[in-house]
Scaffold this active site. Structure first.
Site, PDB file in Angstrom:
ATOM      1  N   ASP A 237       0.630  -1.109  -0.126  1.00 15.47           N
ATOM      2  CA  ASP A 237      -0.199   0.185   0.016  1.00 15.47           C
ATOM      3  C   ASP A 237       0.858   1.369  -0.160  1.00 15.47           C
ATOM      4  OD1 ASP A 237      -2.252   1.526   0.137  1.00 15.47           O
ATOM      5  OD2 ASP A 237      -3.106   0.596   1.865  1.00 15.47           O
ATOM      6  N   ALA A 238       0.448   2.587  -0.303  1.00 19.01           N
ATOM      7  CA  ALA A 238       1.151   3.542  -0.221  1.00 19.01           C
ATOM      8  C   ALA A 238       2.200   3.953   0.984  1.00 19.01           C
ATOM      9  CB  ALA A 238       0.192   4.853  -0.470  1.00 19.01           C
TER      10      ALA A 238
END
Length: 550
Positions: A306-307
């Site tokens: 994820d980011a």
């Protein structure tokens, strides 16, 4: 000429690519032949042999696009040779600009490394939709309420057609999290529901339709973000459930995705002590990514983080160390490192120091290259703005979104047959989405009024009233007016537990235009409510599968 600029026909005789510089890496034909896994692996190995360590490290990076033009990203491409970019609303204005950006980025990548880019976006639909153009479908929970995998496939195939037309070849969707926590601050209506089988079925249908239409789907967020009460954008959620409960509730959709050969799976910035007691989020956990996802479940596709600019993964290490640890844990792509230079230098140094072995680096790069080959990125042509203008937001696509919204509406209360509204009734509409609902009712021949005294029925729109005293007060005030009150819930359906004494209650699971129109059509009796609850609602007599009709 570099091998990466032209791939020779493989043993099977399948021509995989034209010159990347000529093709632009934009829109591919989803119906064109695709290389087999063996052919893609062979081609990827040839590409890998021609790459420098610096280029290999670059393929692990997916950077946040800068500005609205390719020129603004030229230095990022020449400095880091990234594997891809992700778009956000600030990068996107209209069809012509988006196609030009996509084509320009691919042209620069062709001139730099010769390897096409993943150009991705968070276009889940509903609440999370980054494009300023195109058909807008309701959220995943609305899709779950239809109980129809074809609705999920319609959302994905329509979305993919629009993305591909714009030169976007990857979508960070679908969400495979099972939302079992009514107070989840970050998943909620982004989930198909609280039933693992339903979530798995819908996620699989979306993923297959995305891939068939030429867009790489990303299943997220492993090992599961549906039982959290902290938003991983702002902190690290801890999920204390047992391994047995995780296997029963959260795992099935991801297991199904692995068995279906999912292109890409995204990790979650969550800490599950029963899966790994190190204190690290799953994104940095070798036990979770390599031990469970790869070794136990047998997944050998691409794993993306994820980011990495989210606070859930930035609690215990600096940004460079986070990038290194994600690779060591088993991740293949590092999404949105907050500082590309820090992440790139840290991973490159770790390889040069043999902390990350070149063999480990090659494993990730091969997975990335193979996926790009299998999904036709090397033989993709440039996006055509004229064609895209005809595809994006077409009447057929808007109609498809409306059809899904209509099928999702779930009637949970209908005291004394208050619905459907009688012909000619005067309706007061207030609260969330009031303008859209009122306009749709007027289009159906109803008179709307701002006066409670003049109204036969009051319709109140809510969106998260369970946790919002102000919204609850609006409903309470409407009830005190003496006319029947019908709530249209546009967030999760859990609002009903906090809103006693209602005459009618519709759950539409989304605040997009088609959902407001669908609500009006059901209120008016133009559409028979056929949606069924995709979640259990605590503290009520309502459970998964409930729903009334006319």
């Amino acid at each position: 000429m570099s091998l990466r600029r032209f791939l020779a026909p493989l043993a099977a005789g399948l021509l995989l690519t034209t010159a990347c510089g000529a093709a632009g890496g934009g829109q591919s034909d989803p119906g064109s032949p695709r290389p087999s896994e063996a052919d893609a692996a062979a081609a990827a190995a040839e590409l890998l042999a021609d790459m420098s360590v610096e280029e290999k490290v670059g393929q692990l990076l997916v950077l946040t696009a800068a500005g609205t033009t390719a020129e603004e990203n030229a230095e990022l491409i020449s400095e880091y040779h990234p594997g891809g970019f992700i778009y956000f609303p600030e990068n996107l204005t209209d069809v012509e600009q988006i196609t030009a950006l996509s084509n320009g980025l691919q042209e620069r990548a062709a001139d730099d490394s010769g390897i096409p880019l993943f150009l991705g976006v968070d276009q889940e639909q509903g609440l999370v939709a980054r494009l300023p153009v195109g058909a807008r479908f309701p959220d995943a929970m609305a899709v779950g309420a239809t109980r129809d995998p074809e609705a999920a496939a319609s959302l994905a195939s329509t979305t993919a057609a629009e993305l591909a037309a714009l030169g976007i070849n990857l979508d960070y969707a679908p969400v495979a999290d099972v939302n079992v926590n009514p107070d989840n601050p970050v998943i909620g209506i982004r989930s198909f529901g609280s039933d693992p089988e339903l979530v798995g079925e819908m996620a699989a249908a979306e993923a297959a339709a995305f891939a068939e239409a030429g867009v790489v789907p990303v299943i997220k967020h492993f090992p599961g973000h549906g039982d959290t009460d902290v938003d991983s954008h702002t902190g690290l959620p801890t999920v204390t459930k047992s391994r047995e409960e995780w296997e029963r509730v959260d795992l099935p959709p991801f297991q199904a995705a692995v068995e279906a050969g999912a292109d890409m799976i995204m990790t979650a910035h969550v800490f599950m002590p029963e899966l790994d007691d190190s204190g690290e989020p799953s994104t940095l956990s070798e036990n979770v990514i390599t031990g469970i996802l790869r070794d136990e479940l047998g997944y050998d596709g691409v794993v993306t983080t994820d980011a990495l600019n989210m606070e859930g993964v930035r609690q215990t290490h600096d940004d460079g160390e986070i990038a290194v640890r994600a690779v060591l844990a088993g991740a293949d792509q590092l999404l949105m490192p907050p500082d590309p230079r820090t992440a790139y230098d840290a991973v490159l140094a770790a390889v040069q120091e043999d902390r990350i072995t070149e063999e480990r680096l090659d494993e990730s790069v091969l997975r990335v290259l193979e996926l790009k080959l299998r999904r036709g990125l090397f033989d993709a042509g440039p996006a055509d703005a004229g064609q895209a203008a005809e595809v994006v937001g077409s009447a057929d696509h808007t109609a498809a979104a409306q059809q899904v919204a209509d099928a999702s509406v779930t009637l949970l209360r209908n005291e004394n047959g208050v619905l459907p509204l009688r012909e000619g009734a005067a309706v007061r509409v207030t609260g969330s989405g009031a303008d859209g609902i009122a306009a749709a009712l007027r289009d159906l021949g109803y008179r709307t009024t701002d006066s409670a005294a003049d109204a036969d029925v009051t319709v109140v729109g809510t969106n998260g009233a369970r946790g919002d005293a102000e919204q609850r007060a609006v409903v309470s005030d409407a009830r005190s007016g003496g006319t029947p009150v019908v709530v249209v819930a546009q967030g999760t359906p859990y609002d009903i537990a906090a809103l006693p004494g209602l005459d009618g209650y519709l759950a539409v699971y989304s605040s997009v235009d088609v959902s407001l129109t669908a609500a009006a059509r059901v209120l008016a009796g133009e559409v028979n409510p056929s949606g069924r609850l995709p979640v259990d609602i605590p503290d009520t007599d309502l459970a998964f599968g409930d729903g009334l009709g006319y």
